[in-house]
Each structure stands twice: as C-alpha cells, then as structure tokens.
Design a protein around this motif. Structure first.
Motif: not given
Ligand code: PFF
Length: 453
Positions: A78-81, A332-334, A339-345
């Motif tokens: 993602d952009p930050v990463g 935002v989702v990416a 970065e936070n290892k959330w699931g996509r859903k």
C-alpha cells in the motif's frame, strides 16, 4: 532481476495485462471525466483550457503514473508501506497524504455519485419526458434540499462500492471493471456520435478545440493541472496500489500510456456528447456543477428519444463513478490489510462505514449545512473537493515525483520499467520529466497561486 520481497499470492494480482489496464482506466475514468471536465471546461472558456489540460497530462500525468506504478509493483505494498519499505520512513508522509486523500475524496465522491444513481432511477421511471418537462428544472434543487434523499442515495452508492471491493482484486475489482468499462465506452461513443451529428455539433467542436489563450489565466491553469491529477487518479497512491497487483511480466510504461490516452479520450468524448446538446438548445456552457444534473435533464426531456438517452447517460455516469470509487476505497483497504494485517472483509466494511460517515456533512452541505461556508465561500462539499483536487493531490504528486526523480536509484527504476522484456528507450526522457519538469511545473503553479508572481 529485482525480486518483489513480499508474498504476492496473499495480496492478489490482476489476472492479465488487460485486467490491469481495465482496472486502472476504470479508476481514472470517472465523475472527473463526465461530470467535472465538461463543466470546468465550460467555465474556463473551452479550447485553451483543454489544450493546457492535455499538456499537463503529457508532461506530468504520464511520467507520474509510470512512477506510481513502478513503486507499487516493486514494493507490492500500500502507499504507506511502499514508501516505508523504500526509504525507511522518510517519505512515508507521501503515503499518508494518499490515504487521507482517498478517505476525503471518496467521502464526497459517494454523494455526487449518489445523485447520479438517483437520476438513473428517475430516468428509468421515464421522468425525462416532454409531459414532465416543466418539473425537471426543480428536480435537482429538490434533491439538494432533501437530506434524507441524498443520504439514502449516498448510502446506496457506498454499498455498491463496498460490495465490489469485498470481492478482492480478481473477482471483485477486475471483474467489475471488465464488465463496466466496455459498456461505458459503447454508451459514450453512441452519445458522442449523436452529439456530433446534431445541429450544435460544430459549435461544440470549435468550443472544445479552438483556443482563446486570453482565457487561460492562472486560476484556469491551476484548475487544469489539479484536474489532470484528479482525472488520472494521481497523487494519492491509487495507481501505486493498482501497480502493486501487476504481474511481473507487464510493461508498465505501456499500460500507463494506454490508460492516460483512454482517460483523455473519454473526457473529450464526454465533451462531444454534452456540449452539442447544450449548444443545440442555446444553453449556457458555463453552467457549473449543475451542468449534467440540471441543464442536461432539461434538454433530455425536450429532445426526441430523450428518455432512452437519459437512461444511457446516467448509466454511463454511475458506471464511471463506480469503477473509480472502488479504487479510492481500495487504497484505504490495502493500507489496513498490509499494515495492520486486517482481513479484506473487515477492512472494507469498517472503512466503508467510516468514510460514509465522513461524507455526511458533504451530503448535507446544500441543505441543513448550506449556511456553512469554508474555502472562498464554498460549501463543505465544494471546499473538500477544492482542497483535495487543487492542493492535496498536486502536493502528493510533487512528493512522488521528487522521490522518484531524486531518491530512487536508476537501477531500481530501470529494472521495473524494463520488466516484461520491453526495452524502455524513452528512459532518459521519462527521467528528465519526472526529475525536473513535473516538480517544477507543479511548484510553479503552487507559487503562482500563493501570489509569488
Ligand atoms: N479519477 C477519478 C475521476 O476522474 O473521477 C477520481 C479519482 C479516483 C481520483 C481515484 C483519485 C483516485 F485515487
């Protein structure tokens, strides 16, 4: 060969070069092309603005799109990463700016796209007929005055966006784009052909293409440059994120040039679809943001076959908006997934919900909050749009250009550019544009705006 360092299978990949092109073109082609480009062109007097806009696309847009995509593909982040990985955090601000821009743009984008869904619904019910012609002018005023209706359609549109993004890179984003983009092109070609053959066709052509340079003042130049960013989805990491899903064998310069060409073509075709109608019926091209929601529906209700044309036009608008809004949410989702290892859903539902809430003041900015004025007397929605388009995106673009031109090594950039076994002979030209021309142009327009000369 430069290896991507994170496991790509977990993040998803486009299935082919075509999938990547369709998705990126889908992101670029949006309300910016069909709703905004015609009305700002109308307000800034036509030809000269259009030519300067194309100049910005070639000198800043194409080089920057290439830059975003190579950073994305190289880091697979993602952009930050991505900035964190490439530069140990010094440039992370550019990534953050992107996430914030994605948040803000999507918040009001859903409101305007909601109007389009509402109009599609009205068109399907046969509202734009001669019998109802007298009522049509009040429809837009009525919609803007109603909090409940705007919130409802905003929610419907956000729901559609969330639904697609939850599906993931291949079965959500890519599939939706592969269905909607061809339909969008077909509708647009039909409408532009009809426009050109109508009595106002020639006036529209000369309005769009014969320049009156005296109309190109500094505010018009800032608007054209800002719009090049907005229209190509640049400066906030959307193309970086889409690039991070690109296959290793895809040639990025190739894709970027195709996408920029398609985006410009669609903007011009929208102008060719809309201005002939405006001129045929002797209306004002500088009608502002109400051009497609107020002026056009009046004309649809007066013209032969207007019911069908209205349905086609608003379907076009909704498809264009949807293929862009999914890219805004994807940024935002990416970030939350990478970065936070959330699931996509989880990331999609939570962020979709929060962005909807952030958009509520925009939805109410013409009704309950209509007396609140911010930047230059603009209401809330217009202020956020102005801030994002004219400042945040160009600033993000400036950072990305400087980073790519000055901090990225030649080996890394050239390696990415030549993947897919395509020799990139234009490397020196691209490097010159991204290192000097893009930053200087953006900085000049900023300084001018700030009153330095
Ligand atoms: N390019 C889109 C349009 O022209 O409507 C808007 C947009 C989408 C801007 C995605 C920025 C972005 F990241």
């Amino acid at each position: 060969m430069i290896q991507s360092t994170s496991p790509t299978h977990k993040r998803g990949l486009w299935s082919s070069r075509l999938g990547f092109i369709m998705a990126s073109a889908g992101s670029a082609i949006g309300l910016g092309n069909i709703w905004k480009f015609p009305y700002i062109t109308g307000m800034h007097g036509g030809g000269a603005f259009v030519l300067f806009f194309i100049f910005c696309i070639v000198t800043v847009g194409i080089p920057l799109m290439i830059a975003e995509m190579i950073i994305g593909r190289h880091t697979r982040k993602d952009p930050v990463g991505a900035f964190r990985k490439l530069n140990q955090g010094r440039w992370v601000l550019a990534g953050w700016l992107g996430i914030i821009a994605g948040f803000l743009i999507l918040s009001y984008y859903c409101v305007i796209a909601g109007w389009a869904v509402n109009y599609l619904w009205l068109a399907l019910q046969g509202t734009f007929t001669p019998e109802h012609a007298a009522k049509v002018p009040q429809l837009f005023t009525g919609l803007l005055a109603s909090d409940v209706r705007q919130l409802f359609w905003q929610a419907v549109f956000m729901g559609m966006t969330v639904f697609i993004v939850i599906g993931g890179v291949k079965s959500g984003l890519e599939r939706a784009n592969k269905i909607m983009m061809p339909v969008l092109f077909m509708i647009l070609v039909i409408l532009a052909t009809m426009g050109l053959r109508s009595p106002g066709g020639t006036t529209a052509l000369s309005f769009l293409f014969s320049p009156d340079w005296s109309k190109l003042d500094p505010p018009a130049m800032l608007e054209a440059l800002g719009h090049a960013f907005f229209s190509l989805s640049l400066g906030m990491g959307a193309m970086l994120t889409y690039g991070s899903y690109a296959e290793e064998k895809t040639s990025i310069p190739n894709v970027a040039v195709t996408v920029c060409f398609m985006d410009t073509l669609v903007a011009l075709l929208s102008g060719l679809a809309i201005f002939p109608i405006v001129f045929t019926y002797g209306m004002e091209p500088a009608a502002g943001p109400g051009l497609v929601f107020k002026t056009l529906p009046i004309l649809f209700s007066q013209m032969p076959g207007g019911v069908l044309i209205a349905v086609l036009f608003f379907l076009l608008l909704v498809f264009a908006a949807l293929t862009s809004s999914i890219s805004l949410l994807e940024v935002v989702v990416a970030y939350y997934c990478d970065e936070n290892k959330w699931g996509r859903k989880k990331a999609t539902l939570i962020m979709g919900g929060i962005i909807f809430l952030v958009g509520v003041p925009s939805a109410l900015s013409n009704s309950m909050l209509k007396d609140l004025h911010f930047i230059g007397g603009r209401n809330f929605l217009d202020s956020i749009d102005f801030l994002c388009t004219n400042y945040i995106l160009p600033l993000g673009g400036l950072f990305i250009a400087i980073f790519t031109g000055w901090a990225l090594t030649r080996g890394l950039a050239k390696g990415e550019l030549e993947k897919g076994a395509v020799r990139f002979h234009l490397y020196p030209a691209w490097h010159f544009l991204i290192k000097y021309v893009s930053p200087v142009l953006v900085a000049l327009v900023f300084l001018n705006k700030a009153g330095f000369f």
